[in-house]
Write a protein that holds these residues in place. Structure first.
Motif, PDB file in Angstrom:
ATOM      1  N   SER A  39       9.908   5.800 -35.523  1.00 53.71           N
ATOM      2  CA  SER A  39      10.264   7.114 -34.759  1.00 53.71           C
ATOM      3  C   SER A  39      11.009   7.114 -33.598  1.00 53.71           C
ATOM      4  CB  SER A  39       8.660   7.608 -34.548  1.00 53.71           C
ATOM      5  OG  SER A  39       8.868   8.967 -33.595  1.00 53.71           O
ATOM      6  N   LEU A  40      10.696   6.022 -32.470  1.00 52.94           N
ATOM      7  CA  LEU A  40      11.547   5.644 -31.259  1.00 52.94           C
ATOM      8  C   LEU A  40      12.863   5.403 -31.734  1.00 52.94           C
ATOM      9  CD1 LEU A  40       8.711   3.864 -29.110  1.00 52.94           C
ATOM     10  CD2 LEU A  40       9.405   6.359 -29.216  1.00 52.94           C
ATOM     11  N   ALA A  41      13.012   4.640 -32.597  1.00 53.30           N
ATOM     12  CA  ALA A  41      14.412   4.251 -33.000  1.00 53.30           C
ATOM     13  C   ALA A  41      15.268   5.312 -33.491  1.00 53.30           C
ATOM     14  CB  ALA A  41      14.704   2.994 -34.041  1.00 53.30           C
ATOM     15  N   LEU A  42      14.643   6.350 -34.378  1.00 58.80           N
ATOM     16  CA  LEU A  42      15.131   7.551 -34.637  1.00 58.80           C
ATOM     17  C   LEU A  42      15.659   8.642 -33.678  1.00 58.80           C
ATOM     18  CD1 LEU A  42      13.458   8.217 -38.124  1.00 58.80           C
ATOM     19  CD2 LEU A  42      15.861   7.437 -37.722  1.00 58.80           C
ATOM     20  N   GLY A  87      19.768  17.152 -36.329  1.00 58.35           N
ATOM     21  CA  GLY A  87      18.559  17.921 -36.733  1.00 58.35           C
ATOM     22  C   GLY A  87      17.959  17.171 -37.607  1.00 58.35           C
ATOM     23  N   VAL A  88      18.443  16.561 -38.725  1.00 61.27           N
ATOM     24  CA  VAL A  88      17.798  15.630 -39.722  1.00 61.27           C
ATOM     25  C   VAL A  88      17.000  14.498 -39.062  1.00 61.27           C
ATOM     26  CG1 VAL A  88      18.190  14.193 -41.680  1.00 61.27           C
ATOM     27  CG2 VAL A  88      19.505  16.538 -41.639  1.00 61.27           C
ATOM     28  N   ALA A  93      12.240  11.665 -36.966  1.00 54.75           N
ATOM     29  CA  ALA A  93      11.481  10.847 -35.967  1.00 54.75           C
ATOM     30  C   ALA A  93      10.281  11.736 -35.471  1.00 54.75           C
ATOM     31  CB  ALA A  93      12.520  11.087 -34.572  1.00 54.75           C
ATOM     32  N   ARG A  94      10.103  13.104 -35.597  1.00 60.68           N
ATOM     33  CA  ARG A  94       8.886  13.597 -35.345  1.00 60.68           C
ATOM     34  C   ARG A  94       7.897  13.583 -36.527  1.00 60.68           C
ATOM     35  NH1 ARG A  94       7.001  16.380 -30.911  1.00 60.68           N
ATOM     36  NH2 ARG A  94       5.635  17.743 -31.740  1.00 60.68           N
ATOM     37  N   ARG A  99       2.764  11.101 -37.624  1.00 62.12           N
ATOM     38  CA  ARG A  99       1.759  10.174 -38.637  1.00 62.12           C
ATOM     39  C   ARG A  99       1.357   9.014 -37.574  1.00 62.12           C
ATOM     40  NH1 ARG A  99       4.775   7.654 -43.479  1.00 62.12           N
ATOM     41  NH2 ARG A  99       2.685   6.418 -43.529  1.00 62.12           N
ATOM     42  N   THR A 100       1.924   8.539 -36.713  1.00 58.25           N
ATOM     43  CA  THR A 100       1.370   7.583 -35.739  1.00 58.25           C
ATOM     44  C   THR A 100       0.256   8.030 -34.718  1.00 58.25           C
ATOM     45  OG1 THR A 100       3.674   6.442 -35.614  1.00 58.25           O
ATOM     46  CG2 THR A 100       1.884   5.637 -33.653  1.00 58.25           C
TER      47      THR A 100
END
Length: 593
Positions: A39-42, A87-88, A93-94, A99-100
């Motif tokens: 998520s953070l990488a995205l 946007g994608v 990432a969200r 999920r985390t």
């Protein structure tokens, strides 16, 4: 009752109390690092895409509108493509971040609830249920929010660094002008952190106080209504809510002092960029596109500054909440399973040898109790209120550990039994039976979930509950209301007795458990019990003559020790203290009636 196998937490909280709250939570966060890092990488990639858009606007203005060296359409499509890509990326990432968050919350709840289930009776004597509910809900949510959204916000704040690097590559002087307010933001953030921390702790504590008031009044609503105390309890809640309001007002006052300054500092940077950039354009040292792009970059810096204040407040709230959670997790269970030991065959021989016991609040209950109950005996414990009768059963089932002496079951100290084995061998029915908001079948089968309907019916029949259960609309599938209050007191007690009988313990302790049952049903219960399993050791904490008459022996308890031992007839003839206790019990029952 359906039982869905649960996933065990992937990690726990570090037990070292000397570590900071974040370092103690690190093993849990580390266990979910794959989802979080993804998520953070995205998010980071999304930021890189985002900061390219103002630069494209700069190039497009300078080349397509000022110098006319390139077509405008090309830059429009490039900007639209980057916006769609961002946007994608932000969607993915969200998705991974949420999920985390849910995985972390699941593990935290499992860790806290599992620990609460291991705690002994003494712990619940000291801690209010509303306080525990608050720690297991709002406090866990505060920690979860910071552990997951905190790193995400930090990554989002990195847009300031990325934008600054890009701004330096375009125009170093304007970049420095745009970032002049950053040191002030850092200083304000530190001061804001120090001011908000104690208030964050106070808010969580006072929210727990409100939860306690609500929980107690919901559970005790019948008592509240019986004494027409509704308005008084509303006033009590209002008082607790007023204390929360004061804490929140103080928190809002602190935020209103610091947040507007932190939010508006970037706007000061915007004014400086317009001033300095405008002069540079007039003197030919910068282009119009550069000033427009820098305006966008300065506006892009506003959310990180705002989120910086948010993450500081989230961190203070999480720090306060984590300490309240750790207070629970750092409390060791007083009753623990012993090392593996081969236990003797079950016979039902129970012996109390010089047993001394005091409750956690210091109240002495037993003082040198010596008592031997042989296998298959039915013994009635009689005594004045507070003499220690109920404590005998609680120590036999090891709800508490003795302060001194020993409780022996079949010649082995109960502290040497695995708890599950001990509770299978010593069944206890309390004087206030608790039923869950599930079917009667599931309530009776609570101690043995795999029991068949035939086994449940047999236990209910032995407890004198089968007849009234069959008269209910759905029979054994009837779902009882909260705490079983849709049933009468006698019906609840019979269901509780059936629940204990289904486990089929060699030792059955009825802690005044037939007090709400009429004499005829009480006699039927004991007759059925004798017919069901000859040789069961039964201890009855008794007040009524009808109950005492069913016992083989009567034990008079006084001041936490055995004062007399014999049959009902012999004690009545030879022991004046016994006669006085019976007379006092009869007067109490007549007063209640």
């Amino acid at each position: 009752m359906s039982h869905v196998p649960r996933r065990a937490p992937r990690a726990g909280i570090h037990p070292d109390k000397s570590k900071s709250w974040l370092r103690r939570a690190w093993p849990l966060l580390k266990a979910h690092r794959a989802l979080l890092i993804t998520s953070l990488a995205l998010s980071f990639i999304g930021l890189i895409v985002q900061v390219q858009i103002p630069n494209l606007v700069r190039v497009g203005i300078d080349r397509a509108l000022v110098t006319h060296t390139a077509g405008l359409t090309r830059y429009v499509w490039l900007i639209a493509g980057l916006a769609l890509t961002q946007g994608v990326i932000n969607y993915l990432a969200r998705l991974y971040l949420l999920r985390t968050a849910y995985e972390l919350e699941y593990d935290l709840r499992s860790i806290v609830f599992s620990h609460l289930m291991r705690m002994s009776y003494g712990f619940y004597d000291r801690v209010q249920s509303g306080e525990l509910m608050s720690r297991a809900t709002s406090d866990i949510r505060a920690v979860q929010m910071y552990l997951t959204f905190g790193p995400s916000i930090l990554v989002q704040c990195m847009i300031a660094v990325i934008a600054f690097v890009l701004m330096l590559s375009i125009n170093p002087l304007l970049a420095v002008v745009a970032m002049l307010t950053m040191p002030a933001v850092a200083v304000l953030g530190v001061r804001m952190r120090k001011a908000i921390f104690p208030v964050s702790w106070l808010i969580q504590s006072r929210l727990a106080g409100v939860a306690t008031v609500v929980d107690e009044n919901i559970q005790g609503v019948r008592i509240v209504k019986a004494f027409a105390a509704e308005q008084r309890q509303v006033d009590t809640l209002a008082s607790a809510a007023d204390r929360v309001r004061w804490a929140y007002t103080t928190d809002a006052r602190l935020r209103s002092r610091w947040t507007p300054v932190m939010d508006n500092l970037p706007r000061l940077g915007l004014a400086l960029v317009l001033l300095v950039g405008g002069l540079m354009v007039l003197h030919g040292h910068a282009t119009v596109g550069t000033v427009v792009a820098f305006n966008s970059y300065v506006l892009m810096l506003q959310p990180p500054f705002r989120m910086l204040g948010m993450i500081i407040m989230m961190g203070q709230r999480a720090a306060a909440s984590s300490q309240r959670i750790y207070d629970i997790l750092d409390t060791p269970a007083e009753i623990v399973d012993p090392p593996s030991l081969e236990v003797p065959p079950a016979r039902g021989d129970l012996r109390f040898r010089e047993v001394t016991f005091a409750y956690p609040d210091g109240t002495a209950a037993l003082t040198g109790l010596d008592l031997h109950i042989r296998p298959g005996e039915t013994v009635a414990l009689v005594g004045a209120t507070g003499s220690g009768k109920s404590t005998v059963g609680r120590l036999a089932a090891r709800f508490y550990d003795v302060t001194g002496g020993q409780v022996l079951l079949d010649g082995t100290d109960v502290r040497d039994y695995p708890l599950e084995t001990l509770r299978d061998r010593v069944g206890i029915v309390p004087d206030e039976p608790f039923l869950f908001s599930v079917s009667l079948h599931d309530n009776i089968a609570f101690g043995r979930p795999a029991a068949t309907r035939e086994q449940v019916v047999a236990a209910a029949t032995a407890a004198g509950a089968d007849a009234f259960i069959r008269d209910l609309p759905e029979g054994y599938d009837t779902v009882v209301g909260e705490r079983g209050y849709t049933l009468s007191g006698g019906q609840r007690q019979r269901v509780a007795i059936a629940r204990a009988l289904l486990v089929n313990p060699p030792v059955l302790i009825l802690d005044d458990a037939t007090s709400a049952v009429d004499v005829r049903v009480e006699h039927e219960i004991h007759e059925s019990l004798r017919a069901l399993m000859a040789g069961r050791t039964t201890i009855m904490v008794a007040h009524r003559l009808a109950t005492i008459g069913l016992a083989d022996r009567v034990i008079l308890i006084e001041n936490g020790r055995v004062a007399a031992d014999g049959t009902h007839a012999s004690l009545l003839a030879t022991e004046p203290r016994y006669a006085r206790v019976l007379a006092a019990s009869s007067e109490e029952q007549e007063a209640v009636a």
